[in-house]
Design an enzyme around this catalytic site. Structure first.
Site, PDB file in Angstrom:
ATOM      1  CG  MET A 197      -1.856   1.318   1.708  1.00 14.03           C
ATOM      2  SD  MET A 197      -3.034   1.114  -0.619  1.00 14.03           S
ATOM      3  CE  MET A 197      -3.583   3.320  -0.175  1.00 14.03           C
ATOM      4  CD  GLU A 227       2.111  -0.290  -3.737  1.00 12.88           C
ATOM      5  OE1 GLU A 227       1.658   0.829  -3.743  1.00 12.88           O
ATOM      6  OE2 GLU A 227       1.784  -1.307  -4.255  1.00 12.88           O
TER       7      GLU A 227
END
Length: 883
Positions: A271, A306
């Site tokens: 994330m 990411e």
């Protein structure tokens, strides 16, 4: 969540409206304890002047929260001033601007959904994308509300020594009772889904990077104690990503600190939270002993992905979740290009397309098909799909192909100039590309709204007297749910023409003054379109859709042409593709023959062609390893109107054995030539040599009566010093019914039982075995002390490996594989609905199976839909799959 007797609410793109309120600043205070957490938020808010209702109430999102205090401009409110239900806190009669303070109590230790704030291995961490922040505090939990965040974290210093959040650290100290605090400030406005917090007993590996403007950036990767020796590759990948993004896009990192934290319980891969990326341990930890070359490459790719989100996702985010591909498709394309530059570009492209065909094409052909910008959803977590990611990346790649590298870069620059610091839409992106390049993308926009995979047919004409070659292409897309009628798409086709010796020709389209060298990009914009080439001395051989220039299915080409392209095409991807398509034709003929009871053997000319490939010293080893591999069972199934599960497996294995038998000596020589026992490295060349060596081992391992080959496999399983080589040998033994198989698997577990990521490999190996009795073995493994559904990696290793990687046993004719998967879905529905929905997907692909399997799959979907308290996540996938 919801009772299965009533369908949950559907969210529609057409219903989007601006938020009635905006949030300028967020001040968060977390008091973390062993038995829970207290969260206090102080929101500086104002009414949105762009909305039409000046008296609208404030409706904040919140779930699984215990509200203890609400204060407006410092005054505590009685419960007569607001209303609370299961999902919202509503406050009417608010002024134009105000400060709202909210205190909630939550229980991270009991949060098994892994959304919001939860604990993993005793450490606190968050996952807020897509709608996890509402599990932490009441908030406008939507991506188009951007605010600046300040976060203070308080916890026990001895047990929770590390306190992290987004942005830059601005303060720290100690309080009474052995507790301490840290304060973080993020200067960049962000939506709530990018908020992150990590607190626990962690160790950091530190490094630094100097930007092209001379700014020093501190880099830190946090892990549990004992794993810090496995992050050096992730750190190198991070620094390489930062340098690449500056060089390729002009994007420089904007904070003083960049952090990664490795978490063992995580629903996603990773994330991109601003400045504090949270990673699944599987995608950040890697060492020679515990990780394969594929693991190393995935770590590199995901670290890059990411990090790249800092600009394409964070600095410019999504207006709403229907625009998810705006950040994900674009960033997947960026990480693919980074990996291509870092490693072998042809092999990277082959890997990208293999993945697309394996997971996205079936989705496009199934009951949950949707455009890369969906029109509606019930649960947004269900739209983190291969269509949004992988097909979304192909759409960006097509824009790059149509505009060229220079035009694409100008479009990116204009996109950032217009939308930095904003929540944007897919239309904003396409408009920037169009305006910067002058290329009309009106028709191209249909890729964003139309689902399905276009199928292309080609017809040819040759006029020898005029030296004229005509190519007529036709496109058609099959109906998908909700879209019965399809319109033509704007499809870029990269084309090369070869002469009889396999050399690229100069290409001149009718009407052009002179021929041009190399690959030409043509635009197919109509349902049927003709292209004419002139000035040719002989009939050319077309090489269509070079580099897979569009995510399409090309109708079968003549076998002689495929053989020619497999031998000669200068485009590496198309050379590989020709071999795959040729093999697919041969294997599908074998499946048909087997079904009809006819004898079939693999064409010896194809075996000879593979032999020539193995002997071609000019080819990259990694490319040879890819090119010698036959199409996978899922790819072959995708070519059949009615899937013959057992036939595909039997014929493919027979073909593999035929190749291994005929080329045994060549394979053995190549194995030995590439068996490099020197210092370990993950350079493209070294990885390629190991890939080719282990491809040869996989083939030799099929020769069950060959003592030398069997000894080779057993020796590698016992003595190899890299996980790549050990796992390659175990993969061969996985499908051999010999005593050494069990011994090797037991020894592997005994050695690595304290390494969770390696144990995941042990489970996955057994779940993908073709041996009889595999499903019973899998059921037994669910009772193994090391198995747990609570850990997503462990659940995926066993359950998803069966459903996605073992069609022979998942699609057992008696339906036992389907029943097993449904049992696991129902077991996960309550604790982790997001994971339950994701492992459910293969059960919905029943349409092209024979009637018995169709009935069995639908029966299991019905059983799931009849279950009480079905989550929105599972209900949406099951209901759409059953329709």
């Amino acid at each position: 969540m919801t009772d299965s007797s009533s369908a949950p609410r559907t969210v529609r793109l057409a219903d989007y409206r601006l938020p009635d309120f905006l949030i300028d600043a967020v001040d968060l205070h977390f008091d973390l304890r062993e038995d829970g957490a207290t969260v206090t938020s102080r929101l500086t808010m104002r009414r949105n002047p762009a909305t039409s209702d000046p008296a609208a109430p404030l409706v904040l999102d919140g779930q699984d929260l215990r509200l203890t205090r609400v204060a407006l401009d410092g005054e505590a409110l009685g419960d007569n001033r607001y209303t609370v239900d299961a999902e919202h806190l509503t406050l009417p009669g608010l002024p134009q601007s105000f400060t709202l303070e909210i205190t909630t109590e939550i229980e991270p230790q009991k949060n098994t959904s892994l959304q919001g704030l939860y604990t993993s291995g005793g450490n606190f961490c968050t996952q807020c994308e897509a709608e996890g922040f509402r599990h932490i505090t009441y908030y406008l939990d939507r991506p188009d509300v951007l605010a600046r965040y300040t976060t203070t974290i308080v916890a026990d210093k001895a047990k929770v020594p590390v306190l992290l959040s987004n942005g830059n650290p601005v303060g720290a100290g100690e309080t009474e009772g052995g507790r301490h605090w840290a304060k973080w400030e993020d200067p960049f406005p962000k939506p709530s889904y990018l908020f992150a917090l990590v607190a626990g007993d962690l160790v950091a590996v530190e490094d630094s990077f100097t930007t092209r403007s001379g700014r020093p950036i501190d880099l830190k990767i946090f892990t549990r104690k004992g794993d810090e020796t496995k992050v050096s590759h992730a750190m190198r990948s991070l620094k390489a990503s930062m340098a690449w993004d500056e060089q390729a896009y002009g994007f420089e990192y904007d904070l003083d600190l960049f952090m990664i934290v490795a978490v063992s319980d995580f629903n996603m891969g990773a994330m991109e939270n601003k400045g504090l990326n949270i990673f699944n341990t599987a995608l950040v930890l890697a060492s020679r002993e515990t990780a394969t070359d594929g693991d190393f490459q995935r770590v590199e790719s995901v670290v890059a992905h990411e990090y790249f989100h800092n600009w394409t996702g964070n600095r410019i985010t999504c207006r709403d979740w229907f625009q998810l591909s705006l950040k994900e498709g674009l960033t997947v394309f960026r990480d693919q290009e980074f990996s291509a530059d870092e490693n072998s570009r042809p092999v990277q492209r082959i890997a990208d397309v293999r993945r697309l065909r394996a997971i996205q094409f079936p989705e496009d052909a199934g009951p949950i098909a949707h455009p890369i910008r969906p029109e509606s959803y019930i649960e947004i977590n269900n739209f983190y799909t291969p269509t949004v990611y992988e097909k979304g990346a192909e759409v960006i790649r097509m824009i790059h192909t149509l505009l060229g590298a220079e035009g694409y870069r100008k479009g990116i620059d204009l996109y950032v100039e217009r939308h930095d610091g904003q929540a944007a839409t897919c239309e904003n992106f396409v408009a920037a590309m169009e305006d910067a390049s002058g290329v009309d993308l009106t028709l191209f926009r249909r890729w964003y709204s139309q689902a399905g995979t276009p199928e292309i047919t080609a017809e040819e004409e040759w006029d020898a007297a005029a030296g004229r070659y005509s190519l007529t292409l036709a496109q058609a897309t099959a109906p998908t749910p909700g879209q019965p009628d399809k319109q033509p798409l704007h499809i870029p086709m990269a084309l090369g023409l070869l002469d009889a010796q396999g050399r690229d020709l100069l290409v001149r389209l009718a009407g052009e003054a002179e021929a041009k060298p190399g690959t030409r990009v043509l635009s197919l914009t109509e349902g049927r379109q003709r292209f004419v080439f002139e000035g040719l001395a002989g009939r050319p051989v077309p090489s269509l859709f070079r580099g897979f220039s569009a995510p399409i299915k090309l109708a079968p080409q003549p076998r002689e042409r495929l053989a020619f392209l497999f031998a000669h095409d200068s485009d590496p991807f198309n050379r590989w593709e020709a071999g795959q398509q040729l093999a697919a034709q041969l294997l599908l003929e074998g499946v048909a023959a087997r079904k009809a009871g006819r004898h079939w053997t693999l064409d010896p000319e194809f075996v000879t062609a593979v032999g020539r490939l193995l002997e071609d010293k000019a080819l990259d080893a990694a490319f040879v390893a890819e090119a010698m591999a036959l199409p996978g069972e899922s790819f072959l199934a995708d070519q059949m109107a009615v899937i013959d599960v057992e036939g595909i497996h039997a014929v493919r294995e027979a073909a593999r054995l035929a190749i291994a038998t005929a080329l045994r000596d060549c394979l053995l020589a190549l194995y030995r030539a590439n068996d490099d026992r020197g210092p370990f490295d993950v350079s493209a060349a070294a990885v390629g040599r190991r890939a080719l060596k282990n491809a040869c081992l996989a083939a030799l391992g099929l020769l069950q009566g060959d003592a030398e080959a069997t000894t080779l496999v057993l020796d590698q399983a016992r003595t190899a010093s890299t996980m790549t080589d050990v796992l390659a040998a175990l993969t061969v033994l996985r499908d051999r019914d010999i005593p050494e198989r069990a011994e090797a698997l037991e020894a592997f577990y005994a050695k690595w039982q304290d390494e969770p990521l390696v144990v995941d490999k042990w489970f996955a190996l057994q779940a993908t075995s073709a041996l009889p009795g595999t499903l019973d073995a899998i059921k037994a493994l669910t009772r193994h002390p090391a198995f747990t559904l609570r850990n997503p990696n462990r659940a995926r290793a066993l359950i998803s490996s069966l459903a996605m990687g073992n069609p022979l046993h998942f699609h057992a004719a008696d339906g036992s594989g389907y029943a097993f998967l449904a049992d696991q879905v129902l077991a996960l529905n309550g604790p982790n609905p997001q994971l339950a929905a994701r492992i459910l997907v293969p059960l919905g692909r029943w349409q092209r199976h024979e009637p018995g399997r169709q009935a069995a799959m639908k029966a299991e979907l019905d059983r799931i839909l009849a279950a009480p308290d079905l989550s929105r996540d599972v209900y949406e996938i099951a209901a759409k799959s059953r329709a």
